[in-house]
Design a protein around this motif. Structure first.
Motif, short mmCIF file in Angstrom:
data_model
loop_
_atom_site.label_atom_id
_atom_site.label_comp_id
_atom_site.label_asym_id
_atom_site.label_seq_id
_atom_site.Cartn_x
_atom_site.Cartn_y
_atom_site.Cartn_z
N GLY A 31 0.86 -1.17 0.00
CA GLY A 31 0.00 0.00 0.00
C GLY A 31 0.90 1.22 0.00
N LEU A 38 2.25 4.50 -5.67
CA LEU A 38 1.84 3.15 -6.04
C LEU A 38 2.19 2.88 -7.50
CD1 LEU A 38 0.50 0.45 -5.35
CD2 LEU A 38 -1.68 1.50 -6.01
N CYS A 62 5.64 3.61 0.67
CA CYS A 62 4.91 2.36 0.46
C CYS A 62 5.31 1.40 1.58
CB CYS A 62 5.27 1.74 -0.89
SG CYS A 62 4.86 2.76 -2.32
N ILE A 65 1.54 -4.76 2.99
CA ILE A 65 0.28 -4.79 3.75
C ILE A 65 -0.37 -6.17 3.74
CG2 ILE A 65 -0.18 -2.32 3.53
CD1 ILE A 65 -2.13 -3.01 1.24
N PHE A 70 -8.39 -4.50 6.47
CA PHE A 70 -8.66 -3.24 5.79
C PHE A 70 -10.16 -3.05 5.61
CE2 PHE A 70 -9.17 -6.12 2.29
CZ PHE A 70 -10.04 -5.50 1.40
N THR A 79 -6.96 0.74 -9.25
CA THR A 79 -6.42 1.13 -7.94
C THR A 79 -7.57 1.44 -7.00
OG1 THR A 79 -4.50 2.13 -9.01
CG2 THR A 79 -4.96 2.82 -6.77
N GLU A 81 -8.56 2.85 -2.89
CA GLU A 81 -8.09 3.47 -1.66
C GLU A 81 -8.73 2.70 -0.50
OE1 GLU A 81 -7.55 7.82 0.47
OE2 GLU A 81 -9.02 7.61 -1.14
N VAL A 84 -6.15 0.80 6.14
CA VAL A 84 -5.43 -0.34 6.69
C VAL A 84 -5.28 -0.13 8.19
CG1 VAL A 84 -3.25 -1.62 6.64
CG2 VAL A 84 -4.19 -0.69 4.52
N LEU A 93 -4.46 4.15 2.45
CA LEU A 93 -3.42 3.82 1.47
C LEU A 93 -4.05 3.46 0.14
CD1 LEU A 93 -1.17 1.47 3.66
CD2 LEU A 93 -0.73 3.86 3.07
N THR A 95 -3.77 0.87 -3.11
CA THR A 95 -3.27 -0.46 -3.42
C THR A 95 -3.92 -0.93 -4.71
OG1 THR A 95 -2.78 -2.61 -2.41
CG2 THR A 95 -5.03 -1.79 -2.16
N THR A 100 -7.90 -6.27 -3.05
CA THR A 100 -9.12 -6.13 -2.25
C THR A 100 -10.21 -7.12 -2.63
OG1 THR A 100 -10.10 -4.46 -3.73
CG2 THR A 100 -8.65 -3.66 -1.96
#
Length: 101
Positions: A31, A38, A62, A65, A70, A79, A81, A84, A93, A95, A100
């Motif tokens: 993250g 990123l 970075c 994670i 999260f 991407t 947000e 975390v 963050l 990622t 996810t």
């Protein structure tokens, strides 16, 4: 402001504690505090540029994670947000959205 200055990289990589109703990130993901960081990390990974990846990690831009709990802030196609959770609180963050799912 660097992530390391807010919570400390050690806090992010420590085991999460507390009753957080959240999903967990699979191992192997990072993250970053900005989308640009990123993008830079992903570009370095694609080009096998270990020095640049380490620079981003060392600078606190970075952090790994994988295994962290999260919650979703904003899901994007490429991407996302996320928030975390750490032992000392939480941090927003960016990622890869793949992390996810």
């Amino acid at each position: 402001m660097k992530f390391g200055a807010i919570f400390g990289v050690a806090a992010l990589t420590a085991a999460a504690a507390g009753p957080v109703a959240a999903d967990k990130i699979p191992e192997g993901f990072v993250g970053c505090i900005t989308e640009d960081a990123l993008d830079e990390f992903i570009s370095a990974a694609v080009n096998d540029d270990m020095r640049q990846m380490q620079t981003l990690l060392s600078a606190g831009l970075c952090a790994p994670i994988g295994g962290r709990e999260f919650s979703m802030i904003d899901r994007g196609f490429i991407t996302s947000e996320i928030r975390v959770y750490t032992d000392s609180g939480s941090v927003a963050l960016f990622t890869p959205s793949e992390a996810t799912r």
